[in-house]
Design a protein around this motif. Structure first.
Motif, PDB file in Angstrom:
ATOM      1  N   LYS A 295       0.501  -0.984  -0.660  1.00 30.52           N
ATOM      2  CA  LYS A 295       0.335   0.003   0.237  1.00 30.52           C
ATOM      3  C   LYS A 295       0.876   1.295   0.335  1.00 30.52           C
ATOM      4  O   LYS A 295       1.019   2.165  -0.989  1.00 30.52           O
ATOM      5  CB  LYS A 295      -0.647   0.094   1.670  1.00 30.52           C
ATOM      6  N   LYS A 296       1.684   1.434   0.695  1.00 29.70           N
ATOM      7  CA  LYS A 296       2.906   2.475   1.308  1.00 29.70           C
ATOM      8  C   LYS A 296       3.633   2.822  -0.114  1.00 29.70           C
ATOM      9  O   LYS A 296       3.147   3.906  -0.625  1.00 29.70           O
ATOM     10  CB  LYS A 296       3.752   2.165   2.002  1.00 29.70           C
ATOM     11  N   TYR A 297       3.607   1.391  -1.371  1.00 24.89           N
ATOM     12  CA  TYR A 297       4.233   2.003  -2.172  1.00 24.89           C
ATOM     13  C   TYR A 297       3.320   1.533  -3.486  1.00 24.89           C
ATOM     14  O   TYR A 297       4.325   1.916  -4.653  1.00 24.89           O
ATOM     15  CB  TYR A 297       5.691   1.761  -2.481  1.00 24.89           C
ATOM     16  N   ALA A 298       2.110   1.823  -3.690  1.00 23.05           N
ATOM     17  CA  ALA A 298       1.309   1.563  -5.059  1.00 23.05           C
ATOM     18  C   ALA A 298       0.810   3.058  -5.726  1.00 23.05           C
ATOM     19  O   ALA A 298       1.221   2.297  -7.106  1.00 23.05           O
ATOM     20  CB  ALA A 298       0.490   1.391  -3.825  1.00 23.05           C
ATOM     21  N   ASP A 299       0.959   3.675  -5.315  1.00 23.15           N
ATOM     22  CA  ASP A 299       1.557   4.952  -6.375  1.00 23.15           C
ATOM     23  C   ASP A 299       2.644   4.625  -7.118  1.00 23.15           C
ATOM     24  O   ASP A 299       2.199   5.640  -8.662  1.00 23.15           O
ATOM     25  CB  ASP A 299       1.506   6.654  -5.570  1.00 23.15           C
ATOM     26  N   LEU A 300       2.775   4.591  -6.801  1.00 27.75           N
ATOM     27  CA  LEU A 300       4.609   4.250  -7.479  1.00 27.75           C
ATOM     28  C   LEU A 300       4.559   3.167  -8.643  1.00 27.75           C
ATOM     29  O   LEU A 300       5.260   3.005  -9.840  1.00 27.75           O
ATOM     30  CB  LEU A 300       5.866   3.781  -6.877  1.00 27.75           C
TER      31      LEU A 300
END
Length: 323
Positions: A295-300
């Motif tokens: 979830k923390k790096y989902a935008d990447l």
């Protein structure tokens, strides 16, 4: 390397080994085979069109293979798996397709028999270097010597595989060797090697005190520990640390089972080449730490590379992890 992961995702329907899944978010792309050996060959197929060098490790047991990823990265080579007594047809075919002329065999004859060497020679590969030691610890030292000088070293438990797998793509990118240790103290061969190093400025210890004691830390130059309460939290701590440091891009993270070593090991060399890590997940239900990392790096993330077949890592688990 042959093609970008992005292109693999776009061309999924035309590729023989991948399988894509419809999703609301970034696409997923699975690389698998009928067994661990074909999976390693198919991972190689996705990453390399040609390669002068291949690193071959046993697919039967983890200790010798755990330190091999930085060596593969040094030579921009795939990391292929073999049975103890013979090469699989899938791996033979990949070696021929890659036009490999030099092979590093990791481990002694108990791990990879002389018959495998003979099969390589039958393929026309005569430049064969076997890297071995009296035990898994000395083998890791001899691999480190082949990897060459580094500003830092990585130390992982030699009695289990998850922590070493978690750090392998990062260690490769940092061109740092992975040395294996006992829980209570550095084995003699490792301690002597560490003492011989002049340029090392720091040591990264992966795993908690349950697998590597503080006594080991006292034997290392400028040690730092990365760990969690279990293999999945340790994996998350490693990924978070190096993603936040900009070492891991997290645009195409690899995802593999944390319950067995072969798929993640084969993927680690390819993941390193794409500046991404390997996220380990429980194959029955993702742990909260794993879900939080995704979830923390989902935008990447532009896509996720799933390693291994349905039996190793069911689609239902992947959907639960990524939802």
């Amino acid at each position: 390397m042959k093609k970008s992961i992005a292109l693999s995702l776009l061309l999924t329907l035309s590729l023989p080994f991948g399988q894509a899944f419809a999703a609301e978010g970034p696409p997923t792309y699975r690389i698998s085979g009928v067994d661990r050996y074909e999976t390693s060959a198919n991972i190689s197929y996705e990453g390399w069109e040609t390669s002068d060098v291949a690193v071959i490790a046993t697919g039967q047991d983890f200790p010798d293979a755990l330190s091999a990823t930085p060596l593969a990265y040094k030579y921009d080579a795939p990391l292929l798996l073999t049975g103890t007594k013979s090469l699989s047809d899938s791996v033979k075919g990949e070696l021929v397709d890659l036009e490999v002329s030099k092979v590093f065999l990791i481990g002694g004859a108990v791990a990879i028999s002389a018959n495998v060497e003979n099969q390589l020679k039958e393929l026309g590969i005569t430049d064969i270097t076997r890297i071995k030691g009296a035990d898994r610890y000395e083998t890791s030292v001899n691999i480190a010597k082949e990897v060459g000088p580094s500003e830092g070293i990585v130390v992982a438990a030699g009695q289990s595989f998850p922590d070493a797998l978690s750090i392998a793509p990062v260690a490769a990118q940092l061109e740092a060797p992975i040395l294996l240790t006992n829980k209570e103290g550095l084995p003699k061969s490792v301690a002597e090697y560490v003492d011989s190093l002049d340029s090392v400025s720091g040591s990264l210890v992966v795993g908690g005190e349950g697998v590597i004691s503080n006594n080991v830390m006292t034997q290392l130059p400028n040690p730092e520990r990365l760990s969690g309460k279990d293999r999945y939290e340790t994996n998350s701590e490693i990924i978070t640390y190096f993603a936040d440091e900009g070492i891991l891009d997290m645009d195409y993270p690899f995802i593999a089972t944390g319950q067995d070593f072969p798929d993640a090991l084969s993927a680690s060399a390819l993941a390193a080449g794409y500046y991404n890590g390997v996220i380990l997940t429980d194959p029955k239900k993702p742990y909260p730490s794993t879900k939080a990392t995704v979830k923390k790096y989902a935008d990447l993330a532009e896509g996720y590379i799933i390693v291994g077949g349905e039996k190793a890592l069911p689609t239902s688990v992947i959907n639960e992890l990524l939802k």
